[in-house]
Design a protein around this motif. Sequence first.
Motif, PDB file in Angstrom:
ATOM      1  N   UNK A  69       0.829  -1.210   0.000  1.00 37.65           N
ATOM      2  CA  UNK A  69       0.000   0.000   0.000  1.00 37.65           C
ATOM      3  C   UNK A  69       0.865   1.261   0.000  1.00 37.65           C
ATOM      4  N   UNK A  70       1.918   1.249   0.811  1.00 29.77           N
ATOM      5  CA  UNK A  70       2.803   2.410   0.875  1.00 29.77           C
ATOM      6  C   UNK A  70       3.417   2.691  -0.494  1.00 29.77           C
ATOM      7  N   UNK A  71       3.813   1.637  -1.202  1.00 32.50           N
ATOM      8  CA  UNK A  71       4.388   1.813  -2.529  1.00 32.50           C
ATOM      9  C   UNK A  71       3.336   2.356  -3.495  1.00 32.50           C
ATOM     10  N   UNK A  72       2.118   1.822  -3.422  1.00 29.49           N
ATOM     11  CA  UNK A  72       1.063   2.221  -4.356  1.00 29.49           C
ATOM     12  C   UNK A  72       0.636   3.670  -4.163  1.00 29.49           C
ATOM     13  N   UNK A  73       0.799   4.201  -2.956  1.00 31.77           N
ATOM     14  CA  UNK A  73       0.305   5.542  -2.648  1.00 31.77           C
ATOM     15  C   UNK A  73       1.317   6.653  -2.927  1.00 31.77           C
ATOM     16  N   UNK A  74       2.435   6.330  -3.522  1.00 28.28           N
ATOM     17  CA  UNK A  74       3.399   7.364  -3.908  1.00 28.28           C
ATOM     18  C   UNK A  74       2.735   8.346  -4.871  1.00 28.28           C
ATOM     19  N   UNK A  75       2.696   9.617  -4.504  1.00 21.66           N
ATOM     20  CA  UNK A  75       2.167  10.642  -5.387  1.00 21.66           C
ATOM     21  C   UNK A  75       0.665  10.690  -5.513  1.00 21.66           C
ATOM     22  N   UNK A  76      -0.064   9.957  -4.683  1.00 23.82           N
ATOM     23  CA  UNK A  76      -1.529   9.918  -4.754  1.00 23.82           C
ATOM     24  C   UNK A  76      -2.131  11.078  -3.957  1.00 23.82           C
ATOM     25  N   UNK A  77      -3.142  11.731  -4.542  1.00 26.43           N
ATOM     26  CA  UNK A  77      -3.817  12.844  -3.873  1.00 26.43           C
ATOM     27  C   UNK A  77      -5.029  12.389  -3.064  1.00 26.43           C
ATOM     28  N   UNK A  78      -5.835  11.475  -3.637  1.00 23.72           N
ATOM     29  CA  UNK A  78      -7.092  11.068  -3.016  1.00 23.72           C
ATOM     30  C   UNK A  78      -7.259   9.548  -3.126  1.00 23.72           C
ATOM     31  N   UNK A  79      -7.922   8.965  -2.111  1.00 19.67           N
ATOM     32  CA  UNK A  79      -8.135   7.519  -2.064  1.00 19.67           C
ATOM     33  C   UNK A  79      -9.616   7.228  -1.851  1.00 19.67           C
ATOM     34  N   UNK A  80     -10.123   6.245  -2.600  1.00 16.75           N
ATOM     35  CA  UNK A  80     -11.435   5.671  -2.320  1.00 16.75           C
ATOM     36  C   UNK A  80     -11.190   4.246  -1.838  1.00 16.75           C
ATOM     37  N   UNK A  81     -11.611   3.960  -0.615  1.00 16.58           N
ATOM     38  CA  UNK A  81     -11.382   2.630  -0.045  1.00 16.58           C
ATOM     39  C   UNK A  81     -12.637   1.784  -0.228  1.00 16.58           C
ATOM     40  N   UNK A  82     -12.631   0.936  -1.265  1.00 13.62           N
ATOM     41  CA  UNK A  82     -13.786   0.097  -1.569  1.00 13.62           C
ATOM     42  C   UNK A  82     -13.521  -1.385  -1.323  1.00 13.62           C
ATOM     43  N   UNK A  83     -12.283  -1.759  -1.005  1.00 11.07           N
ATOM     44  CA  UNK A  83     -11.954  -3.171  -0.800  1.00 11.07           C
ATOM     45  C   UNK A  83     -12.569  -3.687   0.495  1.00 11.07           C
ATOM     46  N   UNK A  84     -13.198  -4.853   0.427  1.00 10.82           N
ATOM     47  CA  UNK A  84     -13.799  -5.451   1.631  1.00 10.82           C
ATOM     48  C   UNK A  84     -14.212  -6.891   1.350  1.00 10.82           C
ATOM     49  N   UNK A  85     -14.282  -7.681   2.406  1.00 10.09           N
ATOM     50  CA  UNK A  85     -14.972  -8.969   2.363  1.00 10.09           C
ATOM     51  C   UNK A  85     -16.425  -8.671   2.701  1.00 10.09           C
ATOM     52  N   UNK A  86     -17.349  -8.906   1.745  1.00  9.24           N
ATOM     53  CA  UNK A  86     -18.691  -8.350   1.856  1.00  9.24           C
ATOM     54  C   UNK A  86     -19.812  -9.376   1.991  1.00  9.24           C
ATOM     55  N   UNK A  87     -19.610 -10.595   1.555  1.00 11.87           N
ATOM     56  CA  UNK A  87     -20.704 -11.566   1.550  1.00 11.87           C
ATOM     57  C   UNK A  87     -20.931 -12.074   2.977  1.00 11.87           C
ATOM     58  N   UNK A  88     -22.148 -11.875   3.483  1.00 15.15           N
ATOM     59  CA  UNK A  88     -22.441 -12.166   4.891  1.00 15.15           C
ATOM     60  C   UNK A  88     -22.129 -13.611   5.271  1.00 15.15           C
ATOM     61  N   UNK A  89     -22.614 -14.629   4.548  1.00 15.04           N
ATOM     62  CA  UNK A  89     -22.286 -16.010   4.932  1.00 15.04           C
ATOM     63  C   UNK A  89     -20.792 -16.306   4.850  1.00 15.04           C
ATOM     64  N   UNK A  90     -20.105 -15.737   3.868  1.00 16.31           N
ATOM     65  CA  UNK A  90     -18.655 -15.937   3.747  1.00 16.31           C
ATOM     66  C   UNK A  90     -17.939 -15.420   4.980  1.00 16.31           C
TER      67      UNK A  90
END
Length: 330
Positions: A69-90
Amino acid sequence: MLEGSTILVTGGTGSFGSRFIPMTLAKYKPRRIIVYSRDEMKQWEMAKRFEGVDALRFFIGDVRDRERLYRALDGVDHVVHAAATKIVPTAEYNPFECVKTNITGAMHVIDACIDKGVKSCVALSTDKASSPVNLYGATKLASDKMFVAGNSYAGGNGCRFSVVRYGNVMGSRGSVIPFFLDREGTLPITDPRMTRFMITLEQGVELVWHAFEDMVGGEIYVKKIPSMTIAQIAEAVAPGRPTEVVGIRPGEKLHEQMIGPEDAAHTFEYPEHFKILPAIHHWSRDPGRIKDGKPVPEGFEYVSDTNSEWMSVESLRLWTEANRDKVGRI
């Protein structure tokens, strides 16, 4: 704010990212959008759909991986955090994995945004984080709390964090609409009294845009959207088909709640949305965060069965017909 900027979207190959990217490219002309996700096949397929779009970049990585994540955020201005484990039974059957992604992953995003000098971050939440009854909701409540408190960790001149909260997206892979469309014969209905909020991906993207433009830090944005019963959804998608009541699955609620009565004291109403302000640091009294909002009544709840706005069967039927080629693929 997003004009000419560099934006990173975690979980960017999911339903939200698939709509956020083309809409944001068209409206704001960002310098770069970075898709950060762990599924190389989804990235490959998305890259083919956006072939020739020079502003789009792809970065294989997992929010569990702090260094990546630290490498990916080099020079980034804004972030949308959409990653998640979302399926309730899972999540119920894999609780340790759900915690690693939804809680530890959120912590990594917050730390990386602060340390790499990101200007602002908007995290996607869910109705299930309000008075949670399942593990997925509990982890997202913890995540919401961390993003709110992240404004304290960042200090006065650091990254600003806020949250947007909405329920299942109409026509997404995890929604009931493609399930009903693909199902032959009798449709299984959990409970005819069950109600759900109805939101499109486009509305979800617009709420995130609004959060970026409006946020001071620590706000939870909840869009005003209509409700339907599960029986009405079945009639709209597969008219005249017989139904069978099969009961509520473990971890499901009969009705969706976006705002609970415990949050009413810190919630303000606006023409198209609500805003839950942080109870910490007296931020819920801050005029800069309240702006032109009106406090909601004591004990206020925003729940799908008592909602003042309802979608008609005909409206959903027309929407489904118009979006048939996208339903279940987003």
